[in-house]
Design a protein around this motif. Structure first.
Motif, PDB file in Angstrom:
ATOM      1  N   VAL A 138       0.862  -1.170   0.000  1.00 21.88           N
ATOM      2  CA  VAL A 138       0.000   0.000   0.000  1.00 21.88           C
ATOM      3  C   VAL A 138       0.901   1.222   0.000  1.00 21.88           C
ATOM      4  N   GLU A 139       0.668   2.095  -0.956  1.00 22.86           N
ATOM      5  CA  GLU A 139       1.462   3.303  -1.059  1.00 22.86           C
ATOM      6  C   GLU A 139       0.714   4.465  -0.424  1.00 22.86           C
ATOM      7  N   TYR A 140       1.396   5.239   0.393  1.00 25.63           N
ATOM      8  CA  TYR A 140       0.780   6.409   1.004  1.00 25.63           C
ATOM      9  C   TYR A 140       0.639   7.496  -0.052  1.00 25.63           C
ATOM     10  N   ILE A 141      -0.547   8.071  -0.135  1.00 23.27           N
ATOM     11  CA  ILE A 141      -0.808   9.152  -1.072  1.00 23.27           C
ATOM     12  C   ILE A 141      -0.903  10.447  -0.279  1.00 23.27           C
ATOM     13  N   GLU A 142      -0.102  11.424  -0.659  1.00 20.57           N
ATOM     14  CA  GLU A 142      -0.146  12.710   0.032  1.00 20.57           C
ATOM     15  C   GLU A 142      -1.503  13.360  -0.192  1.00 20.57           C
ATOM     16  N   SER A 143      -1.978  14.077   0.792  1.00 24.59           N
ATOM     17  CA  SER A 143      -3.305  14.687   0.741  1.00 24.59           C
ATOM     18  C   SER A 143      -3.499  15.551  -0.496  1.00 24.59           C
ATOM     19  N   GLU A 144      -2.471  16.273  -0.894  1.00 21.74           N
ATOM     20  CA  GLU A 144      -2.576  17.149  -2.060  1.00 21.74           C
ATOM     21  C   GLU A 144      -2.797  16.364  -3.352  1.00 21.74           C
TER      22      GLU A 144
END
Length: 60
Positions: free
Chosen positions: A5-11
């Motif tokens: 699972v890759e973390y996606i930045e909020s932006e």
């Protein structure tokens, strides 16, 4: 099989296309023992809090 699972930045989070479906699947996803489903649900919480705060009010 190991799923990553890759973390996606909020932006970089896109808006949801099916808000009602996402809301219906939110709690089951957060309760899931499947790590990938849980992370998808968490990302949807983040998307909802960014793009559709009012939709979360009924759940909270």
């Amino acid at each position: 099989m190991v799923a990553e699972v890759e973390y996606i930045e909020s932006e970089k989070l896109d808006d949801l296309t099916h808000i009602d479906t996402s809301l219906k699947m939110l709690i089951p996803g957060l309760e899931s023992k499947d790590w990938v489903l849980l992370c998808e649900a968490l990302n949807n919480v983040r998307r909802l809090s960014i793009y559709h705060k009012e939709a979360l009010e009924d759940i909270l």
